[in-house]
Design an enzyme around this catalytic site. Structure first.
Site, short mmCIF file in Angstrom:
data_model
loop_
_atom_site.label_atom_id
_atom_site.label_comp_id
_atom_site.label_asym_id
_atom_site.label_seq_id
_atom_site.Cartn_x
_atom_site.Cartn_y
_atom_site.Cartn_z
N ASP A 115 -0.23 7.60 -6.02
CA ASP A 115 0.81 6.37 -5.90
C ASP A 115 1.07 5.71 -7.27
OD1 ASP A 115 1.70 4.03 -5.33
OD2 ASP A 115 0.62 3.38 -3.60
N SER A 152 2.42 -1.44 1.59
CA SER A 152 2.89 -2.00 0.22
C SER A 152 3.02 -3.78 0.37
CB SER A 152 4.32 -1.47 -0.02
OG SER A 152 4.84 -1.86 -1.28
N HIS A 174 3.24 6.77 -2.69
CA HIS A 174 3.60 5.35 -2.24
C HIS A 174 4.22 5.50 -0.73
CE1 HIS A 174 3.03 0.98 -2.39
NE2 HIS A 174 4.47 0.96 -2.08
#
Length: 392
Positions: free
Chosen positions: A336, A165, A367
């Site tokens: 995601d 991320s 995610h």
């Protein structure tokens, strides 16, 4: 009283009623508890923030040979603990595969916020720090300092850099803004990299969330940093997650954040809720929201007047990823919801040196699954080990 009010009331009541009964573990404690060797380093960024990294130089198995170094970066608001939450965490599995694992902490996050200022000999209070930074400063100051430290200590000329991320966003900004660092990176491992996020959180179900974000960006605040807890490493919710009933609530709360139900490993969920959110500048939060709404991978937006002063342009400049020549390995997932495949396609099409990619589309994987999924050790870790074991 509807179910949402009951849920909110229960969580808040327990949070404030038990906040002083929590005994949480930090990254270094997790490493030692799992029997791995530990080293800890303190260093300073160019703009004079004290930073800290935990290091697992070699596995608890084998002959103590120190292998090639790899730096792991966590996501937004998180600490390095996400990589050592349980015995099948990525940090431990990389160590077992023969790598020298360095666990990065952003400024005022995890180990980095507990280091004494060498000029004063005391740990600075949050109120005394300079919070005038966004993702940009994390990328042009914090990560370069970490890379230089690792290369200096290990004697290697290059280091593998991986992140999830925001932890994948920062290296991209670093290499775009400081292209000379491309020659110092052997492999760039990007898990669910948050760059262009225009496709994330779309649809009527997210209308009010996006509206709230727009309101937030327009608001004027008297504070310049966000710290929701008096002790960010000692939050009661994390320990409550160990109880079966509340564990279910914690996992479901995480699923609400990421948008889909997927099996998550309870240990990293506990650690996230025990140490999350870490203190963060208001500017960093705004930068994230700006990227989410704009669909551009760009620097911080200061507004028309501010942009003219900072960039000599009304429009905020985008990061030039064509300057990123380090070999990139990209992992992403069909489910995601924050960084969907449509946004990853832009990165795949424009990043000059993509060496390999892993598209996870046949299992529930979202995610948060990259570091908290129950099967991430079967999907993510073997792939990364295989890629980093190659000689590009």
């Amino acid at each position: 009283m509807n179910i949402y009010k009951i849920y909110f009331f229960t969580v808040v009541t327990i949070l404030f009623g038990t906040q002083y009964l929590v005994s949480s573990k930090e990254t270094w404690e997790k490493i030692k508890a799992n029997g791995y060797p530990l080293k800890m380093y303190e260093y300073m960024s160019e703009d004079r923030f004290m930073l800290g990294m935990e290091r697992i130089p070699y596995s608890k198995y084998g002959n103590k040979t120190i292998g090639k170094p790899v730096i792991l970066l966590s996501g937004m608001f998180a600490t390095s603990i996400v990589y050592v939450s349980h015995n099948k965490s990525l940090g431990f599995l990389l160590s077992d595969a023969g790598f020298d694992v360095w666990l990065f902490n952003y400024r005022v996050t995890g180990m980095s916020k507990k280091i004494k200022d060498p000029r004063t000999g005391i740990i600075p209070k949050l109120t005394s720090l300079n919070w005038d930074y966004s993702f940009h400063e994390l990328a042009i100051y914090d990560l370069p300092a970490a890379i230089d430290l690792v290369l200096s200590v290990t004697g290697h000329s290059k280091v593998d850099v991986g992140g999830v991320s925001l932890g994948a966003t920062i290296p991209l900004i670093t290499l775009a803004e400081k292209p000379e660092y491309n020659k110092k990176v052997r492999n760039l491992v990007l898990m669910a990299p948050a760059t262009r996020m225009g496709s994330g959180y779309q649809g009527i179900q997210y209308y009010f969330i996006r509206k709230a974000i727009r309101t937030f960006l327009k608001a004027k605040f008297k504070f310049n940093y966000i710290s929701l807890n008096s002790d960010p490493d000692n939050i009661a919710v994390g320990q409550l997650c160990r109880i079966k009933f509340f564990g279910f609530i914690c996992v479901q709360s995480m699923n609400l954040i990421q948008g889909f139900y997927n099996p998550l490993h309870i240990e990293p969920v506990i650690d996230v809720f025990t140490t999350y959110p870490q203190p963060t500048s208001l500017k960093s939060v705004k930068h994230y929201f700006q990227l989410l709404l704009s669909g551009r991978f760009s620097n911080y937006d200061y507004g028309t007047v501010g942009n003219l002063a900072h960039y000599n342009s009304i429009t905020v400049p985008e990061y030039n990823i064509s300057k990123i020549t380090a070999p990139a390995i990209i992992l992403y997932s069909k489910r995601d919801n924050l960084v969907p495949p449509k946004d990853i396609k832009w990165l795949l099409d424009n990043l000059p040196n993509v060496k390999d990619k892993l598209y996870i589309d046949n299992i529930p994987f979202s995610h948060q699954s990259f570091v908290m999924g129950k099967n991430s050790h079967l999907v993510v870790a073997p792939y990364i080990v295989k890629q980093l074991s190659k000689n590009y």
